[in-house]
Design an enzyme around this catalytic site. Structure first.
Site, PDB file in Angstrom:
ATOM      1  N   PHE A  41       4.801  -0.742  -9.625  1.00 54.93           N
ATOM      2  CA  PHE A  41       5.223   0.267  -8.655  1.00 54.93           C
ATOM      3  C   PHE A  41       6.649  -0.101  -8.267  1.00 54.93           C
ATOM      4  CE2 PHE A  41       5.719   2.075  -4.413  1.00 54.93           C
ATOM      5  CZ  PHE A  41       5.365   3.385  -4.664  1.00 54.93           C
ATOM      6  N   ASP A  64       0.192  -8.254  -6.281  1.00 53.91           N
ATOM      7  CA  ASP A  64       0.186  -7.057  -5.442  1.00 53.91           C
ATOM      8  C   ASP A  64      -1.174  -6.387  -5.620  1.00 53.91           C
ATOM      9  OD1 ASP A  64       0.327  -4.420  -4.536  1.00 53.91           O
ATOM     10  OD2 ASP A  64       2.468  -4.257  -4.956  1.00 53.91           O
ATOM     11  N   TYR A  75      -3.778   1.302   3.337  1.00 48.02           N
ATOM     12  CA  TYR A  75      -4.031   2.735   3.543  1.00 48.02           C
ATOM     13  C   TYR A  75      -4.665   3.413   2.343  1.00 48.02           C
ATOM     14  CZ  TYR A  75       0.861   2.539   1.857  1.00 48.02           C
ATOM     15  OH  TYR A  75       2.017   2.237   1.201  1.00 48.02           O
ATOM     16  N   LYS A  76      -4.973   2.639   1.296  1.00 49.27           N
ATOM     17  CA  LYS A  76      -5.633   3.237   0.130  1.00 49.27           C
ATOM     18  C   LYS A  76      -7.143   2.993   0.257  1.00 49.27           C
ATOM     19  CE  LYS A  76      -1.453   2.430  -2.619  1.00 49.27           C
ATOM     20  NZ  LYS A  76      -0.931   3.794  -2.713  1.00 49.27           N
ATOM     21  N   ARG A 109      -3.457  11.888 -11.492  1.00 49.03           N
ATOM     22  CA  ARG A 109      -4.211  10.715 -11.018  1.00 49.03           C
ATOM     23  C   ARG A 109      -5.415  11.165 -10.212  1.00 49.03           C
ATOM     24  NH1 ARG A 109      -1.013   6.106  -7.851  1.00 49.03           N
ATOM     25  NH2 ARG A 109      -1.203   7.727  -6.258  1.00 49.03           N
TER      26      ARG A 109
END
Lengths: 413, 413
Positions: free
Chosen positions: B139, B208, B233-234, B384
């Site tokens: 990312f 990560d 937050y995922k 996704r």
């Protein structure tokens, strides 16, 4: 009724900002006096409903659509533009996000890099400069972070008492980090003169506005400040740990080179490119995904500045009247010598708090809080009383001094 | 009813985690299928009430008392200990706060300094090491921040495709930054083997966990990971921009040397000392004042893991069943060749999302969202679909594949 109590009544009656008190959740009808808004501002009444909407509708129902449709993505710069007029900045120079400490790091490293990227003749500073000057009386985190910034940019850190800063500046000075108002004593430093002195020495200045923003005019643009940071949970009432902000003067933005170039500061964040390309303008100060709940609570809190007559100049005038009156009341009620005022008397040297030194300050503050007068204690011997003009009145102020005198009469020393 | 629809009914009926769906605010009765929990997790029902209490009572009534009495001050390490079991960490090694990007900076600089502080013979790395290796498919923010960390520590950054990392390691490698699950393809990287390879080369590894924490077992302690970061937050459902976290392995904490030594990481933060002295343990990873609203919303969100039978192993088993079933349904409904699956088929190489490539992905995702199937689009051609086992069921999954087939039948290519 004592003379100060009558004066308080008159002053409250004449107070053009008195109506703003209704914009905050206070202990109306109770006996509490909240003089710790310089630590955590009181809750604005607009905040709970806004936060509930953010949680239940924007997150709970719209979910990811809120990033675009709900304005989440642009919140850091939009809210920065709400803060801008309070600190004398035109739009497009402030972004909100991260803690004050993280913003100090961006700003100090940024200042060093600005100096080093300046053209030899035209620019103010060349690569030989390697000394960062910091206010020796700074709130500690600024000093710790400046030390790290110095270490990571090949500089040394030199702590200097603020009054001696002009004499300490020289050919080696690359950047200077100063507090606008001293967190402990409430002393207001001379931002225009110190900024000019730093510039005359060919260096860049970073101002920490934590204890001035929202309490008095700052004039960032007018005085040519290079970079500034501040928190939003004191006189801006953004809530516990609400995000801080970074100001980078417009003319410096193209050369601002952040040490924390997160994807939110990319020119094309959703391009997902492996190469970094910084966004233009204030956005370059962003880092990662903004903490939306805290950020939008702050946005709602800033609504208190939209009322008629609520200007930073009016707030400053009332702030000085409140602290003058508090000192008058302390002098009237407290026996001479029992406390020592650390805050300067001249208006030009005073922030929006009064700091009183007394040897048993820890015990005294505990007793004050028990009686509903909430200030705070700073190690080892300081009582701090912060005055937020939007919700503190003159009767509160008189009561605080009166209860202080009662507590001091009971306690030793 | 089609064969996949019957299968979905059976699978939902046998799902031991089906009851957890009631812990989230979803569009029950509606037609929406939320497959974007890998971007923003759905709202847990416990959150709105908790946030209201934090705002109205803790901030509005108790104000500064909440810093001590309300547990605000200790929230970063307390909530870190709630996340710890989900990523296979014993208590005392994780602190919550700041964005993922800021934590990547702490971790990568910290890793370089750990290597450089190691004793010549005993320690793994000496001062000659100057190359930071980063996952070339990372990312983007990780790469940008690693580049800054390299620049500020006198290192160079070398992007390497994850499969080639073991061969790229050598005497110059000081630190390696890797993604556990690829944000685009959903590929799961082999954390135990890559960690061992980095250690064998005498370097330190930073993982990560943004796309794995809360979706599958990580085993940080078991596999001897040095440092790790992740967002909340995922799959941890902490809310938009909720604070990230930093893991520093217990044995390394005494030597962890943060580039952001804010006052919250001081051994005695309220001593207000000009000299920095780092706190012991995980607290050393803190920086500035924590953003309490976002942080305590996250704390409430973590309550969903307290239900009976809600283990990360059970979540992983359901995640694989969901993504297997989604691929089955896509194969049953979508004509061959219309989409290409980028996510690996072997379970050991799959995270908790399915990424499908098709040339008109942007248009396809727009149409899917219009029909209530919410995934997301990643530039230039990727659809996704994230599967959060705590609230996504098999009927949702079948419906998503069916609507996808309908949309693909309508659109070009």
């Amino acid at each position: 009724m004592s003379e100060p109590r009558l004066r308080a009544k008159e002053l409250d009656a004449a107070d053009g900002l008195a109506a703003q008190r209704a914009e905050f959740v206070l202990d109306e009808g109770g006996e509490a006096v909240y003089l710790d808004g310089n630590s955590l501002g009181a809750l604005p009444v607009a905040v709970p409903g806004r936060v509930e909407d953010v949680v239940r509708r924007q997150w709970g129902e719209l979910r990811i659509r809120s990033w675009t449709e709900g304005g989440w993505w642009t919140a850091p710069e939009r809210i920065g533009d709400r803060i801008a007029p309070l600190v004398g900045a035109a739009a497009g120079q402030i972004v909100v996000g991260d803690s004050t400490s993280v913003n100090v790091f961006k700003a100090v490293v940024g200042a060093v890099r600005l100096a080093r990227s300046a053209d030899g003749a035209a620019g103010p500073a060349g690569p030989a400069r390697d000394e960062i000057v910091v206010d020796a009386t700074t709130f500690p985190t600024d000093g710790y972070i400046a030390e790290s910034a110095a270490r990571m940019t090949g500089c040394t850190l030199r702590p200097v008492p603020p009054s001696e800063v002009p004499d300490a500046l020289g050919d080696r000075t690359v950047a200077v980090l100063l507090n606008h108002v001293d967190y402990r004593t409430g002393r207001l430093h001379d931002l225009p003169a110190l900024t000019a002195a730093v510039h005359a020495a060919g260096a860049y200045v970073v101002w920490d506005l934590c204890h001035s923003a929202g309490a008095l005019p700052v004039g960032l643009d007018e005085h040519g400040v290079d970079l500034a940071v501040g928190c939003t949970y004191k006189y801006l009432n953004g809530g516990p740990g609400s995000p801080a902000y970074l100001y980078v003067r417009a003319e410096l933005q193209d050369r601002f080179d952040s040490p924390l170039p997160g994807w939110n500061s990319h020119a094309e964040p959703f391009g997902m490119r492996p190469e970094y390309a910084p966004a233009p303008g204030a956005l370059r100060g962003r880092v990662g995904t903004p903490d939306i709940l805290s950020m939008l609570a702050l946005e709602a809190a800033l609504d208190v500045w939209d009322g008629g007559g609520v200007t930073i100049e009016a707030v400053r005038a009332k702030s000085l009247a409140l602290t003058d009156f508090f000192l008058e009341c302390v002098e009237a009620y407290v026996p001479g010598g029992r406390v020592e005022c650390l805050t300067p008397r001249p208006h030009g040297e005073r922030g929006s708090q009064i700091a009183l030194r007394c040897p048993d300050a820890g015990d005294v503050m505990k007793r004050l809080i028990e009686r509903g007068v909430v200030g705070d204690f700073r190690h080892p011997d300081v009582l701090r009383f912060g005055f937020t003009p939007l919700y503190v009145g003159f009767a509160d102020t008189e009561r605080a001094a009166r209860v202080l005198a009662e507590v001091l009469a009971e306690t030793g020393a």
